[in-house]
Write a protein that holds these residues in place. Structure first.
Motif, short mmCIF file in Angstrom:
data_model
loop_
_atom_site.label_atom_id
_atom_site.label_comp_id
_atom_site.label_asym_id
_atom_site.label_seq_id
_atom_site.Cartn_x
_atom_site.Cartn_y
_atom_site.Cartn_z
N VAL A 191 0.83 -1.20 0.00
CA VAL A 191 0.00 0.00 0.00
C VAL A 191 0.87 1.26 0.00
O VAL A 191 0.62 2.23 -0.74
CB VAL A 191 -0.96 -0.02 1.21
CG1 VAL A 191 -1.69 1.31 1.33
CG2 VAL A 191 -1.97 -1.15 1.07
N PHE B 133 -5.72 -1.12 -2.86
CA PHE B 133 -6.31 -0.09 -2.02
C PHE B 133 -7.66 -0.55 -1.46
O PHE B 133 -7.98 -0.31 -0.30
CB PHE B 133 -6.49 1.20 -2.80
CG PHE B 133 -5.21 1.99 -2.98
CD1 PHE B 133 -4.06 1.63 -2.30
CD2 PHE B 133 -5.16 3.06 -3.83
CE1 PHE B 133 -2.88 2.34 -2.45
CE2 PHE B 133 -3.98 3.79 -3.99
CZ PHE B 133 -2.84 3.42 -3.31
N GLY C 96 -6.24 -1.05 1.92
CA GLY C 96 -5.89 0.37 2.11
C GLY C 96 -6.07 0.84 3.54
O GLY C 96 -5.26 1.65 4.04
N ILE D 83 -7.91 7.24 1.55
CA ILE D 83 -7.81 6.23 0.49
C ILE D 83 -8.89 6.46 -0.56
O ILE D 83 -8.64 6.38 -1.77
CB ILE D 83 -7.91 4.81 1.08
CG1 ILE D 83 -6.76 4.57 2.07
CG2 ILE D 83 -7.87 3.78 -0.03
CD1 ILE D 83 -5.39 4.61 1.46
#
Length: 980
Positions: A483, A507, A511, A522
């Motif tokens: 990430v 994500f 995330g 995010i």
């Protein structure tokens, strides 16, 4: 020999303009050579073409002049212009009795024509005659033409003469006969399959040229079937030994090398015969070693023989002494200043390391020099060598160098090749999953959409599965690092579509998993991605799905969800998108956000991307609902495969339930006809053009189909009034009403449209946008050669994987992806099987209105196939049940055409139609007739006859009037022909 010398003197004189060449021809050659542009050259050649067209057609042209014209035509063809107007004159010149003219004609036709040309048939007889000539020069000219012009159909015409020439007294004729048979083998192997023993006999020919020519067809035969020629190993070894010992005449030497091309061909044959055969290989060791010692390495042809020796050594059963001799030759190649020899050395080293990997360590500095050489071809060959010698200890250095080289080149084809090599090495020998992810990021970032989509799936699976052990902390750290790396990369101006799909997926899954980044942060990044790449529907789809996952995880954890304004605007925009896929994802996002925590947790559980999804194809969870519905009076489901075999669909529906009237087109069959009425009086309250008649409700039920709603006039009772449209010509649309062909075509069109939508969506998912990285190549930091060599060649020499859990997991991911990749292929096979099954279905009923009808007997013969003569005319036509039309025999469609027999056709319908046949569309006529007949609830007569009886005609006309069927004004002839 004296005749050959005479021809040579004449040709030499001709080159100086003293024999057979006029001043005009010499001026033509001179003017073309002095042309300053292509346009000027074309102008000169076109003028020459016009001159030759005029002069070559003159009568009584001298043979010597015609010979010059043919040579000028050859010159024009060599310059790329069309000289087909003179081909026939070249063919005629092959019939001449003069040797020089005949050879000129053969030379011209072999350059002008190919084996499929129409003029080939004109020279076959001439070739047959010349193959039997007493002058061997004429025979050689004919054999040359045979090798170029004889095709599959004309091989039998000349094959016996060519086989007889294998025993000719002249070695040149025997050699060309071998070449002709070799050509026949390439064209049609079955035509000369009985002549393979002749190649074995010619291998023992007294002339070395014939023996050398025989090696070429034998090499092709051995390539196909090695075991059948194992007995010739000693013969080939003996021939190679004699050649290496210079027992052949001096005329076969080339740059002081004894018959090098024969040696190369023999080494290729021995490499095939000795592969994986220790006994056969032991017979070759001595002669190959002698060639290593005696061969001169100061000339190019000598190096070519040495290179072929190395290839032979790497193919046969290994021998330590031969491998050592090959390594010495490779060392000389790599130390040479010639790039060609270095290239040969790298290629030969790549062959030997498959047998003995230790050989590469002896030449590590030379390999580093080739890797840093400015010659791009040599550098690419060196990367091929490094790919073959990669192992867990040097994979990082090799892959990094390959990625740096991939960044520096602009050739998309080779960049794709290098990217695939990097991915393959990283999946096989990755020391850790962290390094694998970072390497994949570099490959995606710099290779762009050239990377295979399977690589992206493997990367996502690796991140989801982690290290494959029960170490949750390590897996979480891996995902967190992924990430973080993607958050740094996502700010780049241009990223490939495939890489963005991976980023959005990571994500959405992880995330907010570690709590380091908030959901709003995010989701904001995902909205930025969707906005920046608004033209890529696949990326937007991944982004919306990632948003839905993040919001679902937040709701499931009990946190309040505050959707950002940009996310709301994105969802609203996608809700009105032209893409149904994006619309569906946007609606799903809105639905998930409105659910409670328990429902969301059940729909989208946390970190469940790697769990196997069990699909209940039988939908057993609906059994209770189905049972309750059946108890309440619902009708059972009829499988589609059984619907065509149902005898009476009314058995599956309750007959005492009145069927509600539908506002739409009715596609069910009408009830069986009753006895004809004597008169029929239409209602007086309705105008004739819009006449309404009561249509009784059928006594049996029908299956409902979702069709476009069409308004209809109906009463509250069980009967409904409909317009009588039979015989009324429509102003718009197709010329018929409720045409069965149109109904069928519409249904098939909607089906094909549905398939098209699915295929297009799949293509969008797999399509890659061609984007170029705007970043400049990074400055390459070249380490010391010694240190680099230690990194490349150091460590364990065996090319085996390090037994680490990380590498094992990467390999597992790769194999799992490979198994997944077979699914689309299976789907394609399944679709093809379904299509074949559909193609074998009975032909459609011409009087069917599009709905599956109830059949009581075998399907009828398709009248169109009967019309085209595709079926046996003696085949007995079967009876069919058309619902309201009743059980009738198939009409004789061939009787439509006056003067044409109804059966016994063996050709297509186009050839059998008379010139005065109806200028109408038969399909449109039949559909119009069917529509009119079925809308009126009538039936056709059970027997169609045709004759001049007036009484029968009057009775049929009365029957038509009683049925209310009005023949269309567009096709009265067809209607009357069908009725009688």
């Amino acid at each position: 020999m004296e005749q050959l010398k005479t021809i040579g003197r004449e040709l030499a004189m001709g080159s100086q303009g003293g024999f057979g060449q006029s001043k005009e021809f010499l001026e033509l050659v001179k003017s073309i050579g002095e042309a300053r542009s292509k346009a000027e050259e074309d102008r000169i050649v076109l003028h020459e073409i016009e001159t030759l067209k005029r002069r070559i057609s003159e009568p009584d042209i001298p043979k010597r002049k015609m010979k010059e014209f043919i040579i000028r035509l050859v010159y024009i063809e060599m310059l790329g212009h069309d000289a087909s107007f003179g081909y026939i004159h070249a063919v005629k010149m092959t019939h001449d009795d003069t040797l020089l003219l005949k050879r000129t004609g053969y030379l011209a036709v072999t350059l002008f024509l190919n084996d499929d040309h129409d003029l080939i048939i004109l020279i076959v007889n001439t070739i047959q005659k010349d193959l039997k000539s007493d002058n061997y020069l004429i025979v050689c000219a004919a054999l040359n033409a045979v090798c170029r012009l004889i095709n599959d159909e004309t091989i039998p015409a000349v094959l016996p003469q060519v086989v007889d020439l294998l025993g000719h007294q002249k070695e040149a004729v025997r050699k060309k006969a071998i070449m002709a048979l070799h050509r026949f083998y390439h064209k049609s192997p079955s035509s000369v399959s009985h002549l393979f023993s002749n190649f074995r006999k010619r291998l023992c020919d007294n002339d070395p040229g014939v023996m050398g020519a025989t090696l070429c067809p034998l090499f092709d035969l051995i390539t196909v079937d090695v075991n059948s020629y194992k007995d010739l190993v000693l013969s080939f070894v003996s021939i190679l030994k004699q050649v290496a010992e210079r027992r052949l005449p001096k005329g076969y030497d080339y740059h002081q090398m004894p018959a090098p091309f024969i040696q190369i061909r023999l080494l290729k044959i021995l490499a095939l015969l000795g592969s994986s055969d220790k006994i056969a290989s032991e017979k070759m060791y001595t002669v190959v070693g002698d060639i290593f010692r005696k061969c001169d390495s100061m000339s190019n042809i000598g190096n070519a023989v040495l290179y072929e020796c190395i290839c032979c050594v790497s193919s046969i059963y290994p021998n330590p002494k031969l491998l050592e001799a090959a390594a010495d030759v490779i060392s000389r190649f790599l130390k040479s200043d010639s790039h060609n020899l270095k290239y040969m050395g790298i290629d030969a080293l790549g062959r030997l390391i498959k047998i003995s990997p230790e050989i590469a360590e002896q030449h590590q500095l030379a390999v580093i020099d080739c890797l840093e050489d400015p010659d791009d071809t040599l550098k690419r060959k060196t990367f091929e060598l490094l790919y073959k010698m990669t192992k867990s200890s040097n994979v990082e250095v090799i892959v990094d160098r390959m990625i740096d080289y991939m960044i520096s080149i602009n050739d998309n084809h080779y960049k794709t090749y290098i990217a695939s090599r990097c991915v393959e090495l990283a999946e096989q020998f990755a020391p850790s999953n962290h390094w694998f992810i970072q390497t994949m990021n570099k490959v995606f970032e710099h290779a762009g959409d050239l990377v295979n989509i399977k690589v992206a799936h493997n990367l996502m699976r690796l991140i989801a599965e982690g290290f494959g052990e029960d170490d949750d902390a390590a897996d979480s750290q891996l995902r967190s690092s992924a990430v973080e790396s993607y958050l740094r990369i996502i700010g780049e101006p241009k990223l490939p579509s495939v890489f963005l799909q991976v980023i959005c997926w990571v994500f959405g899954e992880y995330g907010t998993a570690d709590g380091k980044y908030s959901a709003s942060y995010i989701t904001g990044k995902l909205c930025d991605v969707a906005e920046a790449y608004s033209n890529d529907e696949t990326v937007k789809a991944y982004a919306v799905t990632a948003l839905m996952k993040i919001y679902a995880f937040e709701i499931a954890s009990g946190r309040k969800v505050d959707m950002l304004p940009e996310c709301q605007s994105l969802v609203e925009e996608l809700s009105a998108s032209h893409s149904t896929d994006l619309q569906q994802r946007a609606y799903e996002l809105q639905a998930v956000v409105s659910l409670d925590a328990h429902a969301v947790e059940s729909i989208m559980p946390l970190d469940a991307s790697c769990e196997d999804i069990e699909i209940d194809k039988n939908l057993s969870f609906l059994n209770s609902y189905v049972q309750q519905s059946l108890e309440n009076g619902a009708q059972p489901y009829i499988p589609e495969s059984q619907r065509s075999g149902v005898l009476d669909i009314s058995n599956f529906r309750s007959q005492d339930q009145p069927e509600a009237s539908m506002h739409g087109l009715r596609f069910e069959a009408y009830e069986l006809p009753k006895a004809p009425l004597t008169s029929r009086t239409p209602p007086a309250s309705v105008a004739p053009s819009t006449e309404l008649i009561p249509v009784p409700e059928p006594s049996y039920s029908r299956e409902t189909h979702q069709v476009a709603s069409v308004p209809s006039i109906s009463d509250a009772g069980s009967t409904e009034l409909r317009l009588r449209l039979d015989g009324v010509q429509r102003k718009w649309g197709k010329p018929t009403y409720s045409s069965p062909t149109s109904s069928t075509s519409n249904a098939s069109q909607s089906t094909s449209n549905g398939v098209t939508q699915v295929d297009s969506a799949a293509n969008v998912n797999s399509k890659a946008r061609n984007t170029h990285d705007s970043r400049k190549p990074q400055a390459e930091i070249t380490p010391e050669k010694q240190k680099l060599a230690a990194s490349l060649f150091g460590g364990p020499s065996k090319t085996e994987k390090r037994p680490t859990s990380a590498s094992h997991k990467v390999a597992k991911a790769s194999s799992h992806a490979a198994e997944k990749s077979q699914a689309p292929k299976a789907a394609v096979v399944s679709n093809q099987a379904t299509l074949e099954k559909i193609n074998h279905q009975p032909p459609p009923d011409l009087l069917d209105l599009g709905e599956p009808t109830v059949t009581n007997s075998a399907p009828s013969v398709d009248p169109f196939k009967q019309l085209e003569g595709l079926l046996d005319p003696t085949q007995v036509t079967s009876t069919v049940n058309h619902g309201a039309v009743g059980a009738t025999e198939t009409p004789d469609i061939m009787a439509l055409y006056v003067g044409t027999p109804a059966g016994g056709q063996s050709s297509s319908a186009e050839n059998s139609l008379p010139s005065n046949s109806y200028d109408v569309n038969l399909t449109s006529e039949l559909s119009t007739l069917t529509s009119g007949a079925t809308n009126a609830g009538a039936t056709l007569p059970t027997q169609f006859t045709k004759g001049p009886n007036p009484k029968d005609a009057l009775e049929k006309d009365a029957l038509v009037r009683q049925m209310g069927v009005t023949p269309s004004s567009q096709n009265p002839n067809l209607f009357s022909d069908l009725l009688g």
